[in-house]
Design a protein around this motif. Sequence first.
Motif, PDB file in Angstrom:
ATOM      1  N   ASN A   2       0.809  -1.222   0.000  1.00 31.97           N
ATOM      2  CA  ASN A   2       0.000   0.000   0.000  1.00 31.97           C
ATOM      3  C   ASN A   2       0.843   1.273   0.000  1.00 31.97           C
ATOM      4  O   ASN A   2       0.464   2.285   0.590  1.00 31.97           O
ATOM      5  N   SER A   3       1.998   1.225  -0.640  1.00 32.26           N
ATOM      6  CA  SER A   3       2.814   2.431  -0.822  1.00 32.26           C
ATOM      7  C   SER A   3       3.234   2.497  -2.282  1.00 32.26           C
ATOM      8  O   SER A   3       3.294   1.476  -2.972  1.00 32.26           O
ATOM      9  N   GLY A   4       3.526   3.705  -2.742  1.00 36.24           N
ATOM     10  CA  GLY A   4       3.943   3.841  -4.131  1.00 36.24           C
ATOM     11  C   GLY A   4       4.095   5.284  -4.543  1.00 36.24           C
ATOM     12  O   GLY A   4       3.819   6.225  -3.777  1.00 36.24           O
ATOM     13  N   PHE A   5       4.524   5.461  -5.784  1.00 37.86           N
ATOM     14  CA  PHE A   5       4.747   6.788  -6.359  1.00 37.86           C
ATOM     15  C   PHE A   5       4.292   6.764  -7.809  1.00 37.86           C
ATOM     16  O   PHE A   5       4.631   5.836  -8.560  1.00 37.86           O
ATOM     17  N   GLU A   6       3.521   7.772  -8.195  1.00 41.87           N
ATOM     18  CA  GLU A   6       3.003   7.866  -9.552  1.00 41.87           C
ATOM     19  C   GLU A   6       3.267   9.272 -10.083  1.00 41.87           C
ATOM     20  O   GLU A   6       3.066  10.258  -9.361  1.00 41.87           O
ATOM     21  N   ARG A   7       3.706   9.359 -11.353  1.00 46.99           N
ATOM     22  CA  ARG A   7       4.047  10.669 -11.919  1.00 46.99           C
ATOM     23  C   ARG A   7       3.608  10.753 -13.378  1.00 46.99           C
ATOM     24  O   ARG A   7       3.900   9.853 -14.178  1.00 46.99           O
ATOM     25  N   PHE A   8       2.922  11.841 -13.718  1.00 43.08           N
ATOM     26  CA  PHE A   8       2.602  12.185 -15.093  1.00 43.08           C
ATOM     27  C   PHE A   8       3.371  13.463 -15.443  1.00 43.08           C
ATOM     28  O   PHE A   8       3.367  14.416 -14.654  1.00 43.08           O
ATOM     29  N   THR A   9       4.019  13.504 -16.595  1.00 43.67           N
ATOM     30  CA  THR A   9       4.757  14.701 -17.007  1.00 43.67           C
ATOM     31  C   THR A   9       4.473  15.016 -18.468  1.00 43.67           C
ATOM     32  O   THR A   9       4.192  14.120 -19.273  1.00 43.67           O
ATOM     33  N   LYS A  42       1.854  11.689  -7.239  1.00 42.64           N
ATOM     34  CA  LYS A  42       1.106  11.164  -6.103  1.00 42.64           C
ATOM     35  C   LYS A  42       2.006  10.235  -5.300  1.00 42.64           C
ATOM     36  O   LYS A  42       2.528   9.259  -5.829  1.00 42.64           O
ATOM     37  N   ASN A  43       2.208  10.570  -4.047  1.00 45.10           N
ATOM     38  CA  ASN A  43       2.913   9.703  -3.105  1.00 45.10           C
ATOM     39  C   ASN A  43       1.891   9.085  -2.166  1.00 45.10           C
ATOM     40  O   ASN A  43       1.017   9.784  -1.648  1.00 45.10           O
ATOM     41  N   SER A  44       2.015   7.806  -1.930  1.00 48.43           N
ATOM     42  CA  SER A  44       1.101   7.130  -1.005  1.00 48.43           C
ATOM     43  C   SER A  44       1.899   6.239  -0.066  1.00 48.43           C
ATOM     44  O   SER A  44       2.951   5.718  -0.426  1.00 48.43           O
ATOM     45  N   GLY A  45       1.375   6.072   1.138  1.00 51.58           N
ATOM     46  CA  GLY A  45       2.039   5.217   2.121  1.00 51.58           C
ATOM     47  C   GLY A  45       2.643   6.000   3.260  1.00 51.58           C
ATOM     48  O   GLY A  45       2.768   7.228   3.211  1.00 51.58           O
ATOM     49  N   LEU A  46       3.015   5.288   4.307  1.00 49.82           N
ATOM     50  CA  LEU A  46       3.579   5.895   5.498  1.00 49.82           C
ATOM     51  C   LEU A  46       5.086   6.019   5.384  1.00 49.82           C
ATOM     52  O   LEU A  46       5.736   5.304   4.628  1.00 49.82           O
ATOM     53  N   ALA A  47       5.649   6.956   6.161  1.00 51.76           N
ATOM     54  CA  ALA A  47       7.102   7.113   6.211  1.00 51.76           C
ATOM     55  C   ALA A  47       7.730   5.867   6.809  1.00 51.76           C
ATOM     56  O   ALA A  47       7.182   5.253   7.724  1.00 51.76           O
ATOM     57  N   TYR A  75       0.968  -3.675  10.537  1.00 46.71           N
ATOM     58  CA  TYR A  75       0.310  -4.124   9.309  1.00 46.71           C
ATOM     59  C   TYR A  75      -1.064  -3.478   9.163  1.00 46.71           C
ATOM     60  O   TYR A  75      -1.475  -3.099   8.061  1.00 46.71           O
ATOM     61  N   ILE A  76      -1.797  -3.353  10.270  1.00 46.67           N
ATOM     62  CA  ILE A  76      -3.085  -2.674  10.236  1.00 46.67           C
ATOM     63  C   ILE A  76      -2.886  -1.221   9.812  1.00 46.67           C
ATOM     64  O   ILE A  76      -3.701  -0.652   9.067  1.00 46.67           O
ATOM     65  N   GLN A  77      -1.784  -0.616  10.247  1.00 46.90           N
ATOM     66  CA  GLN A  77      -1.511   0.770   9.887  1.00 46.90           C
ATOM     67  C   GLN A  77      -1.331   0.928   8.375  1.00 46.90           C
ATOM     68  O   GLN A  77      -1.938   1.795   7.753  1.00 46.90           O
ATOM     69  N   VAL A  78      -0.481   0.105   7.768  1.00 48.76           N
ATOM     70  CA  VAL A  78      -0.249   0.252   6.330  1.00 48.76           C
ATOM     71  C   VAL A  78      -1.467  -0.180   5.529  1.00 48.76           C
ATOM     72  O   VAL A  78      -1.683   0.297   4.407  1.00 48.76           O
ATOM     73  N   ARG A  79      -2.282  -1.049   6.088  1.00 38.44           N
ATOM     74  CA  ARG A  79      -3.464  -1.518   5.369  1.00 38.44           C
ATOM     75  C   ARG A  79      -4.603  -0.517   5.411  1.00 38.44           C
ATOM     76  O   ARG A  79      -5.298  -0.299   4.403  1.00 38.44           O
ATOM     77  N   ASP A  80      -4.804   0.131   6.560  1.00 39.86           N
ATOM     78  CA  ASP A  80      -6.007   0.930   6.754  1.00 39.86           C
ATOM     79  C   ASP A  80      -5.777   2.438   6.728  1.00 39.86           C
ATOM     80  O   ASP A  80      -6.721   3.196   6.490  1.00 39.86           O
ATOM     81  N   ILE A  81      -4.561   2.902   6.991  1.00 38.28           N
ATOM     82  CA  ILE A  81      -4.319   4.347   7.018  1.00 38.28           C
ATOM     83  C   ILE A  81      -4.223   4.884   5.589  1.00 38.28           C
ATOM     84  O   ILE A  81      -3.570   4.297   4.727  1.00 38.28           O
ATOM     85  N   THR A  82      -4.866   6.004   5.342  1.00 40.94           N
ATOM     86  CA  THR A  82      -4.745   6.723   4.072  1.00 40.94           C
ATOM     87  C   THR A  82      -3.764   7.877   4.261  1.00 40.94           C
ATOM     88  O   THR A  82      -3.926   8.699   5.173  1.00 40.94           O
ATOM     89  N   ASP A 139      10.772   6.784  14.491  1.00 45.52           N
ATOM     90  CA  ASP A 139       9.485   6.217  14.895  1.00 45.52           C
ATOM     91  C   ASP A 139       8.692   5.794  13.667  1.00 45.52           C
ATOM     92  O   ASP A 139       7.458   5.734  13.705  1.00 45.52           O
ATOM     93  N   GLY A 140       9.380   5.494  12.586  1.00 44.89           N
ATOM     94  CA  GLY A 140       8.725   5.145  11.342  1.00 44.89           C
ATOM     95  C   GLY A 140       8.271   3.706  11.294  1.00 44.89           C
ATOM     96  O   GLY A 140       8.409   2.932  12.251  1.00 44.89           O
ATOM     97  N   LEU A 141       7.745   3.343  10.143  1.00 51.04           N
ATOM     98  CA  LEU A 141       7.107   2.050   9.977  1.00 51.04           C
ATOM     99  C   LEU A 141       8.085   0.892  10.168  1.00 51.04           C
ATOM    100  O   LEU A 141       7.755  -0.124  10.790  1.00 51.04           O
ATOM    101  N   MET A 142       9.303   1.016   9.636  1.00 53.49           N
ATOM    102  CA  MET A 142      10.251  -0.089   9.714  1.00 53.49           C
ATOM    103  C   MET A 142      10.663  -0.379  11.161  1.00 53.49           C
ATOM    104  O   MET A 142      10.795  -1.538  11.557  1.00 53.49           O
ATOM    105  N   VAL A 143      10.837   0.667  11.945  1.00 55.88           N
ATOM    106  CA  VAL A 143      11.199   0.451  13.350  1.00 55.88           C
ATOM    107  C   VAL A 143      10.071  -0.244  14.091  1.00 55.88           C
ATOM    108  O   VAL A 143      10.300  -1.167  14.883  1.00 55.88           O
ATOM    109  N   LYS A 144       8.837   0.166  13.820  1.00 60.22           N
ATOM    110  CA  LYS A 144       7.692  -0.479  14.474  1.00 60.22           C
ATOM    111  C   LYS A 144       7.572  -1.936  14.043  1.00 60.22           C
ATOM    112  O   LYS A 144       7.225  -2.805  14.844  1.00 60.22           O
TER     113      LYS A 144
END
Length: 867
Positions: free
Chosen positions: A369-376, A401-406, A447-454, A411-416
């Motif tokens: 649920n993370s990613g990056f999209e670009r139109f130019t 468009k950037n999506s996903g958590l830091a 996992y709930i965070q990356v799944r449910d957080i917008t 205190d980011g996602l990887m440490v948690k």
Amino acid sequence: MKQFYSLCMIMLLASVLAIDVMGQKTTLTVTGKVTDLEGDPLSGVSVVVQGTTRGTITNIDGAYSINVPSKQSVLVFSMISMKTVDHRVGNSTQINIIMEEDVIGLGDVEVVAIGYGSMRRSDLTGSISSISKDALSERAITSLEDAMRGKAAGMQIVQNDGAPGSDYTIRIRGASSVNASSAPIFVIDGVICEDASSLNPGDVASIEILKDASSTAIYGSRGANGVIMITTRQGTNDGKTRVELYANLGMQQAVRQFDMLNSSEYALMRYKTGWKYYPYGTDPSTMSDGIVYRDNPNGDGNYWVLPESSTYADWESFGAPGSTNTQWQDLMFRDALYQEYRINVSGGNKNTRYSVSGGYLNQEGVVVNSGFERFTGRINLVQKLSTNVTMTANISGSRTKNSGLATGSSDGLMVKLLRQSPLNSATSSGITEGTGSEEGQVVSNPYIQVRDITNNRYKDNLTARMQLEWKILTELSLNIAGTYEDNHQKTDVFYPANTEQGFKANGRAIVTNAGIKKLSGEAFLTYTNSWKGGHRLKVLAGSTLETYNNNTVRTETQNFPSLNLGVNGLGMGVTPQIPTSSIVEWNMVSFLARAEYNYKERYLLTASYRADGSSRFGAGNKWAGFPSVGLAWRINEESFVKDLGVFYNLKLRFGYGRSGNTAIPSYRSLSTIASSFYPMYGSDLSYGASIDRPANPSLRWETTDMVNLGLDMSFFENRLAMTVDVYRKKTTDLLIEKNAALATGYEKGWANIGAVRNQGIEITLDATPILTKKWNWTLNANIGFNRSKVLDIGPGDEMGFDPGVIPGSGNFVMIRKNKSLGQWYGYKIDGVYASQHEINEQGLTEVLGQKIASIRPGRLSLPRPER
């Protein structure tokens, strides 16, 4: 007698005429016209008699006239970006020349972009590194910053976060500021930008990195941290249309995962944490029942007892079939799809050149649920309106468009993720409220965070620039340009009630909108001329104007009866929060001038001066001047070096310049009022206002002075080249946000405090071992060494700060006088206490404030802070 005198006068006049006729016979007048392949006249072409200093230049119609000594003379026709032509006079008195573009761009005719113009590489006096278009296509890249990594000595590029599309930190010759920005500016086709995140790497034709102050001072208050000049593709004039397609499809995955404990191993470790400690001399009858261990069974040792009633005493059962054994990395990592597509259509004729391009990039993140999209999209047009007026138009747009958590902060996602127990279920919310010292803290399932957080961040950018060049005279031209930028940024965030961020509020929705508009205009006169004796001069003078407006609104709603609509159900929140808004404006006016002088292609001088006026500073400090000078000696043009037959190029460079830094928030020299809400009567909030920052009318520019000494040399027809630069730069009047004295009633205020010095050496090596018509092999290597030193940091000689490179580092980084800028601050480890006897032998009453009675064997001995 009169006849005699008359005869003498006639004979004398005849002799004079004879001498004059003989003298005239020794020279020939050659005329002609110089054109390009399309038949268009070329003005400003240098026409020189080979081996002499006799020369001229073509006029606006491409015509020239020159006297040559004899029929054996050779005329040399040369012009920047065109191939040099040699032509023997012979019996011709009219010689017309057709010149071709130098599409290879090697050697002395290579042209590089500099501030507000261009220059032959051989004429450079400053330190400038170039990155070719080919270097950007060596591998799959998602951003221009990624493509530039490792391509230029003295430039450090670090991605702030591992998520796709995250920002980069760029430093050129070290960081020279603390609270003000240390990032270089980007200049894309003349447009000054803060970054190049919206630029399609496929649109880039060339990149020049201006590193020393003699090169960057022309940008004044913007140039203290370096300048990255980017030129995009402009089309051709050969009458052909070219269509280029690019497609790249691939997969990305986490190459190496951490080796984590499984359920039974984790339970065993938790089981062992239940050991109880009894110091040497304790009566064994007073100890708890369980397994007893002594660290020195022969006597002088301590007792460790593991009670039989420990929660994890049956740790082996946690690995039984059917038990919970969550592999968090396998759950949250995925094979991510990467795809990019580009199209470019370019071409033109003698009057028109165009380049039209479009691009699409979609990069999924390795974390679900993370990613990056670009139109130019980009349109570049160069249109000749008349024989002496040319219009250049550049229009570009992008949407990202950037999506996903830091993922990368402390205190980011990887440490948690790495802190999660394998005993926890992946599908449970896992909401845990802290108790005791951790009261108020809430921890949830990552996992709930990356799944449910917008968490979506959108950026829409439109840039339009138009430039008119009027060739007033052969030697004089006028350039007028205007730029409009419209940037809209939006952030949509939704924290459901089953996440730690939204647990206490029963769901939170946050929407932030920011509209940024920039207007800039510039006008320049450019004078170019050359004279007999090998003199060539180019002078530029003009002014620029910039305005900036940022309007931001933030809204938040909490307490959602239904979570189905997420952030799109903003109005469904029962508890709306007080919205916030801000308007930020600033203006800058600049006047600048530059002179470039070349004498016999050996001795080069570049001098510039820029005066900037900024609305960000105090009333008496809005203006500042930034001078620079660069000198170069092309030693390979000296006869004593030519005779050696060793060097293809040998040039010594020296530069000095001053540049500034104005990259601080607006209004920091003014006293500002902040709004507040207080429960004056019961639970009802009342509006209030207070002064939250003191005025500082003395706030002034941060200034950087730099000295650079460089040596360029190449051998074997430029197939082996090396560049060495040594520099020292000193930044004074650092713009720092410091803590205000408590007696003032304010928290912080901006001031000019301290000085920092950076110095170092850079070495670049380029080689072409194999060069044939079918293929070639090139090697590039560079290395740079930079050492910083804090010369002054105000009273106390030290200050803690967060450098921004490593988010969350906080006061673990320290600025201390006579030390490097931003040293890690911690404690020196003397060892580990092995026994109670060793603790007692030290005779200490406490260790870092902790009473000696609570110190146990196995604890680190940390007697003093690292200095």
